[in-house]
Design a protein around this motif. Structure first.
Motif, short mmCIF file in Angstrom:
data_model
loop_
_atom_site.label_atom_id
_atom_site.label_comp_id
_atom_site.label_asym_id
_atom_site.label_seq_id
_atom_site.Cartn_x
_atom_site.Cartn_y
_atom_site.Cartn_z
N ALA A 373 10.67 9.31 -3.95
CA ALA A 373 10.46 8.35 -2.86
C ALA A 373 11.10 8.90 -1.59
O ALA A 373 12.22 9.43 -1.63
N LEU A 374 10.37 8.79 -0.51
CA LEU A 374 10.86 9.23 0.80
C LEU A 374 11.05 8.00 1.68
O LEU A 374 10.12 7.22 1.88
N LEU A 375 12.27 7.84 2.24
CA LEU A 375 12.59 6.72 3.12
C LEU A 375 12.85 7.24 4.52
O LEU A 375 13.59 8.23 4.70
N GLY A 464 10.95 2.58 6.23
CA GLY A 464 9.60 2.85 5.75
C GLY A 464 9.66 3.69 4.50
O GLY A 464 10.46 4.62 4.39
N ILE A 465 8.79 3.39 3.51
CA ILE A 465 8.86 4.04 2.20
C ILE A 465 7.51 4.67 1.88
O ILE A 465 6.46 4.02 1.98
N ALA A 466 7.53 5.94 1.48
CA ALA A 466 6.35 6.63 0.97
C ALA A 466 6.69 7.18 -0.41
O ALA A 466 7.79 7.72 -0.62
N LEU A 467 5.76 7.07 -1.34
CA LEU A 467 6.00 7.44 -2.73
C LEU A 467 5.24 8.70 -3.09
O LEU A 467 4.14 8.96 -2.59
N VAL A 468 5.85 9.49 -3.97
CA VAL A 468 5.22 10.71 -4.50
C VAL A 468 4.95 10.48 -5.99
O VAL A 468 5.85 10.08 -6.72
N PRO A 469 3.69 10.65 -6.43
CA PRO A 469 2.55 11.27 -5.72
C PRO A 469 1.59 10.26 -5.09
O PRO A 469 0.58 10.66 -4.51
N ASP A 470 1.87 8.95 -5.18
CA ASP A 470 0.89 7.94 -4.77
C ASP A 470 0.47 8.09 -3.31
O ASP A 470 -0.72 7.94 -2.97
N ASP A 471 1.44 8.35 -2.43
CA ASP A 471 1.16 8.36 -0.98
C ASP A 471 1.05 9.77 -0.41
O ASP A 471 0.95 9.93 0.81
N GLY A 472 1.08 10.78 -1.25
CA GLY A 472 0.95 12.14 -0.77
C GLY A 472 1.74 13.12 -1.59
O GLY A 472 2.65 12.74 -2.34
N ARG A 473 1.39 14.41 -1.43
CA ARG A 473 2.07 15.46 -2.17
C ARG A 473 2.58 16.57 -1.26
O ARG A 473 3.21 17.51 -1.72
N GLU A 474 2.29 16.45 0.05
CA GLU A 474 2.70 17.47 1.02
C GLU A 474 3.76 16.88 1.95
O GLU A 474 3.70 15.70 2.31
N PRO A 475 4.73 17.70 2.39
CA PRO A 475 5.82 17.19 3.23
C PRO A 475 5.35 16.49 4.50
O PRO A 475 5.80 15.39 4.83
N LEU A 498 6.47 -0.66 2.30
CA LEU A 498 5.85 0.45 1.59
C LEU A 498 4.59 0.88 2.33
O LEU A 498 3.89 0.06 2.92
N PHE A 499 4.32 2.16 2.29
CA PHE A 499 3.11 2.66 2.96
C PHE A 499 1.87 2.08 2.30
O PHE A 499 1.78 1.97 1.08
N ARG A 500 0.91 1.68 3.13
CA ARG A 500 -0.39 1.22 2.66
C ARG A 500 -1.47 1.99 3.40
O ARG A 500 -1.34 2.31 4.57
N ARG A 501 -2.55 2.29 2.69
CA ARG A 501 -3.61 3.10 3.29
C ARG A 501 -4.22 2.42 4.51
O ARG A 501 -4.67 3.09 5.45
#
Length: 769
Positions: A373-375, A464-475, A498-501
């Motif tokens: 998880a990236l915050l 803000g929260i982005a999850l791996v791998p749900d919200d991306g795999r690249e930095p 949480l990030f939403r598309r």
């Protein structure tokens, strides 16, 4: 030695200068001016004072009072602020030592017969130079983190060169001016003053190098003070040695002036916001100093030079050789350090580069079944702290915030500062629920106030929260998604998101550059629409609320949700509020001139209320427009109070004193609204948040809250404005509760002033009287 200046302006707008310091400055200005006038030729005789020699009132009480006041002003700086306290404590000690020397001379030395020289007063005056030197070295060191040994060698070469040159050239001059039989101690002290002055000048050149020859106002004030000491002391030594010194001359007022200037320097902007740096070694200046030492040694072979001068010059050459050897190694070390730098200077956390490398490694080595998880953490209203309190306190807030973020995460997680007030957190083995719990724990750690000097501030973060791998795999993708979620948290005031598309369509709007928004505001692309406020008893339109819209040439009309957050984070809120406020006041005055008596409501942000010049801006607008003061209604939300309660109350009191009406906006959504209603007795009304009003016909709990709020407001002598009225059922229920005013799409959507229908709103049934 006599030690006072007409100081420049105090710290810039918004910087906290305590009352005692302002009082001391005012007294100091008055004393310096009065004493300066008293030293003008023939003024004393014309005023009835002793025309020649020492006057106990002017040269005693008045001059002594000036030195004491300068010492008090200088000492208040380290006592009242923790920012760079050690630096200003040394410089304050220097001013105090100069004042002490004068008092000792006045109370004890001058009463001796014969007059002793050197005396205890000279000991205090010479100590002043030591304190000044230490303070200047500390000032230079604040700007440097690496190469400290090299800089110390540079300073040593400069000081040795200055001392050797002064001793070699001035010793014979001072000796020739002295009367026959003058003790050696008197000659040494007479020589010490110009030698120390020259050493101070060299030390200040080091400060200029540390600031890359662009020093802040505080350093300029110190520069003028140091040069002033050199000039005043040089003249004093010459007159003392020649026996021509007289008190009460322009020399005495000049001495007081430069002392006062050093005292005032602590209250001027000192450039600490630039942070520490790692300067490239400068070989030119140390080379010049080394050549000076060599020149003294060569001169000693041709002329009779005191042994001390030869020793100092020789030591300078030795240090210069050692310094040259270290320079090349330092250059290599500096280049390597810059390549390998991974830490943030201000907070000690990992910096952006280090965090990006950790993120890349973690993503590359992540097993398929492992979640990350990236915050992204951003401090709300940080810009307001910087603008209103000064960058010293902004930096201090970042230093205090960093450990609170670290305390909220686990030992294996990575925390970094990746921007001005933006932090990043990488959570290992974390899914969405765990990331949310950590975000909530992180926000809970910010509920305790931050102590910045004498102020206690509450600053909240948005996460803000982005999850791996749900919200991306690249930095890059993950950082962008976490950033979008953070702005969503800010816009919705949820604290974390949480990030939403579906956030993607708004991302282009949010990423508008600050400069683009600035141009839009300055070029008139921001327009003001007005939404009527209707009396539920009579149906008359009694007021309007001014609402900003962005009329983009390429997109069309953009609502506040599309640009307001970027305006706030980019520091443009004072500019935007100024435009909206000026247009609303102008339009309100136009309606008043046409016979329509309407209140005009304008929303404020925390940046406005923390700006000490804002109340004067409002008063000036009203005075020049002709709009009655009571017709302007400023809407305040609770976050305006929480950032800095003391300053907010000061601004509110100034607005109320001017006759401006104030209303509490979004009432019921904060934590402490009742406390503010108790303290702010002259608030005119409450504005019920739409979250309670819109559904009160279908939600009994919302209706109960509205009813209790209306009753509370009436008992406090306030009126109530209900916003978000969209149905006749809600309108009718509000009328039954004796709510005075309503606002919402049922009556009118926000429109330009020319499109408003200001007649009786259709469909409003008269309520009870």
């Amino acid at each position: 030695m006599e030690p006072g200046a007409a100081p420049p302006r105090l710290r810039g707008r918004g910087s906290p200068v305590p009352g005692p310091a302002r009082l001391a400055l005012a007294v100091l200005l008055a004393v310096v001016a009065a004493f300066f006038v008293s030293t003008l030729p023939r003024v004393r005789a014309a005023a009835g004072f002793r025309p020649a020699g020492f006057d106990p009132w002017l040269d005693g009480w008045l001059q002594g009072g000036g030195y004491v006041t300068a010492a008090v002003l200088a000492l208040l700086r380290p006592l009242s602020s923790p920012v760079d306290r050690a630096i200003w404590a040394w410089l304050a000690a220097a001013v105090a030592a100069r004042a002490l020397g004068f008092l000792l001379f006045l109370a004890y030395v001058r009463r001796q017969d014969p007059l002793p020289y050197p005396s205890v007063a000279d000991a205090a005056w010479l100590a002043m130079y030591v304190f000044l030197l230490v303070g200047l070295v500390q000032l230079a060191r604040r700007r440097t983190r690496r190469l400290s040994a090299l800089l110390l060698l540079d300073a040593a070469v400069g000081v040795l060169a200055a001392a050797a040159l002064a001793v070699s050239l001035l010793y014979r001059t001072v000796l020739s001016l002295a009367a026959p039989g003058t003790p050696d101690a008197a000659v040494v002290v007479n020589l010490a003053y110009p030698v120390l002055d020259l050493m101070l000048l060299v030390a200040f050149v080091g400060v200029l190098l540390a600031y890359e020859w662009r020093p802040p106002p505080a350093a300029w004030a110190l520069a003028i003070g140091v040069v002033g000491f050199a000039v005043v002391d040089g003249v004093f030594v010459y007159q003392s040695a020649a026996g021509t010194f007289r008190p009460g001359t322009m020399l005495s007022s000049g001495s007081m002036a430069v002392t006062a200037l050093v005292a005032v320097a602590g209250w001027l902007p000192d450039g600490s916001r630039a942070g520490r740096r790692e300067p490239m070694p400068n070989v030119v200046l140390p080379g010049i100093f080394a050549l000076v030492c060599l020149a003294v040694l060569v001169f000693a072979t041709q002329r009779d030079v005191p042994a001390l001068g030869v020793v100092l010059a020789g030591a300078g050459v030795v240090v210069a050789i050692a310094r040259t050897g270290l320079s090349f190694r330092a250059l290599r070390s500096l280049a390597e350090h810059r390549r390998e730098a991974r830490a943030d200077d201000l907070t000690g956390l990992a910096n952006r580069r280090a965090f990006n490398e950790v993120l890349e490694r973690s993503l590359a080595r992540r097993p398929d079944d492992r979640h990350l998880a990236l915050l992204i953490v951003d401090l709300d209203d940080f810009k307001a702290v910087n603008d209103s309190l000064g960058h010293h306190y902004g930096d201090e807030l970042l230093r205090l915030a960093a450990p609170r973020i670290q305390q909220a995460v686990r030992s294996g997680d990575v925390v970094a500062r990746v921007g001005g007030d933006e932090f990043a957190v990488l959570l290992a083995d974390a899914d969405g629920p765990l990331a949310v719990r950590i975000a909530e724990r992180l926000r809970a750690g910010f509920r305790r106030p931050f102590q910045l000097g004498s102020r206690s501030l509450v600053i909240a973060p948005s996460v803000g929260i982005a999850l791996v791998p749900d919200d991306g795999r690249e930095p890059v993708e993950l950082l962008q998604h976490a950033d979008l979620a953070m702005y969503e948290a800010k816009a919705t005031r949820t604290g974390h998101a949480l990030f939403r598309r579906e956030l993607h369509p708004s991302s282009r709007m949010r990423l508008e550059t600050t400069e683009r928004l600035r141009r839009a505001i300055e070029d008139g692309e921001v327009v003001v629409h007005y939404q009527p406020q209707v009396s539920l008893r009579t149906g008359a339109v009694t007021g309007v609320e001014a609402l900003a819209r962005w009329q983009r040439p390429d997109v069309g009309l953009v609502p506040p949700s599309g640009f307001l957050q970027q305006v706030e984070s980019g520091g443009l809120m004072p500019l935007l509020t100024g435009v909206v406020l000026a247009e609303a006041v102008r339009q309100g005055a136009a309606w008043a001139a046409a016979g329509r008596q309407l209140t005009v409501a304008v929303n404020l942000s925390v940046t406005n209320l923390l700006d000490p010049g804002f109340p004067d801006q409002v008063v000036h607008l009203l005075a020049t427009s002709g709009l009655p003061y009571g017709a302007l209604e400023l809407e305040l939300t609770e976050d305006l109070f929480m950032a800095d309660p003391a300053r907010a109350r000061t601004a509110i009191a100034a607005l109320l004193d001017a006759g401006v009406s104030l209303v509490v906006d979004d009432y019921g959504t904060g934590f402490s609204s009742l406390g503010y209603l108790r303290d702010l007795r002259d608030i005119r009304g409450l504005k019920l948040d739409r979250s309670f009003v819109t559904h009160m016909d279908a939600d009994p709990r919302a209706a109960a809250i509205v009813e209790s709020t209306v009753n509370l407001a009436h008992s406090l002598g306030m009126h109530v404005v209900a916003e978000g009225v969209e149905t006749p059922a809600v309108r009718d229920r509000l009328g039954e509760l004796r709510c005075e005013l309503a606002q919402g799409f049922l009556f009118s959507e926000p429109r330009p002033a020319g499109d408003l229908d200001l007649d009786v709103a259709p469909g409003v049934r008269p309520g009870p009287p």
